[in-house]
Scaffold this motif. Structure first.
Motif, mmCIF file in Angstrom:
data_model
loop_
_atom_site.group_PDB
_atom_site.id
_atom_site.type_symbol
_atom_site.label_atom_id
_atom_site.label_comp_id
_atom_site.label_asym_id
_atom_site.label_seq_id
_atom_site.Cartn_x
_atom_site.Cartn_y
_atom_site.Cartn_z
ATOM 1 N N PRO A 124 0.834 -1.207 0.000
ATOM 2 C CA PRO A 124 0.000 0.000 0.000
ATOM 3 C C PRO A 124 0.866 1.253 0.000
ATOM 4 O O PRO A 124 1.816 1.368 0.772
ATOM 5 C CB PRO A 124 -0.802 -0.116 1.290
ATOM 6 N N GLY A 125 0.560 2.175 -0.874
ATOM 7 C CA GLY A 125 1.291 3.435 -0.958
ATOM 8 C C GLY A 125 2.521 3.369 -1.840
ATOM 9 O O GLY A 125 3.191 4.367 -2.055
ATOM 10 N N GLU A 126 2.845 2.199 -2.381
ATOM 11 C CA GLU A 126 4.019 2.064 -3.238
ATOM 12 C C GLU A 126 3.706 2.642 -4.612
ATOM 13 O O GLU A 126 2.617 2.478 -5.137
ATOM 14 C CB GLU A 126 4.389 0.577 -3.358
ATOM 15 N N HIS A 127 4.678 3.330 -5.194
ATOM 16 C CA HIS A 127 4.495 3.949 -6.503
ATOM 17 C C HIS A 127 4.389 2.873 -7.572
ATOM 18 O O HIS A 127 5.188 1.954 -7.631
ATOM 19 C CB HIS A 127 5.658 4.885 -6.797
ATOM 20 N N ARG A 128 3.334 2.961 -8.415
ATOM 21 C CA ARG A 128 3.101 1.944 -9.433
ATOM 22 C C ARG A 128 3.459 2.436 -10.828
ATOM 23 O O ARG A 128 3.026 1.860 -11.812
ATOM 24 C CB ARG A 128 1.623 1.538 -9.408
#
Length: 144
Positions: free
Chosen positions: A32-36
């Motif tokens: 969660p919150g990781e840049h995709r």
């Protein structure tokens, strides 16, 4: 009962390769919150206000002030009833209270309970005033 007329089940279709989805690489589980990927935008910050802000709404008309007569009728009815218990000459206030109560009953924005109470109290004050005036006429010898 035979299974010849029945359509094949999902498991049978998948085993035959009919209607099976193409094999895709399993997606990697992102935290969660990781840049995709995709675009990145800079952080926003408050902008300085250089002009005064006009806060009135120009497109909304002023609310219409509706006439109120229920509260006035109730006030007049209470005063008329208090005075009619003592003196008979309070009938003009009772008549005004009854008239305003009838107006309040005809207006849909007025509270109905206030209008009914003012009408009843105004009528009672008229009865008491009439009683005082009849009594005074008997005492003065004008009647009977």
């Amino acid at each position: 009962m035979t299974d010849e007329g029945m359509p094949p089940t999902r498991a049978a279709r998948r085993s035959d390769g009919i209607g099976a989805a193409p094999a895709a690489a399993p997606p990697t589980a992102a935290l969660p919150g990781e840049h995709r990927g995709g675009f990145e935008r800079p952080l926003t910050q408050p902008t300085p206000v250089t002009q005064s802000v006009h806060t009135s709404v120009a497109w909304a008309p002023e609310p219409e002030v509706l006439p109120r007569s229920g509260a006035w009728a109730l006030g007049l009815a209470v005063v008329a009833l208090a005075l009619s218990l003592v003196v008979g000459w309070a009938f003009p206030l009772g008549i005004a209270a009854v008239a305003l109560a009838i107006l309040a009953l005809r207006r849909p924005w007025e509270r109905r309970a206030v209008a009914v109470w003012s009408l009843l109290l105004g009528l009672v004050s008229l009865v008491y005033s009439a009683g005082w005036l009849v009594w005074a006429a008997f005492r003065a010898g004008l009647i009977g």
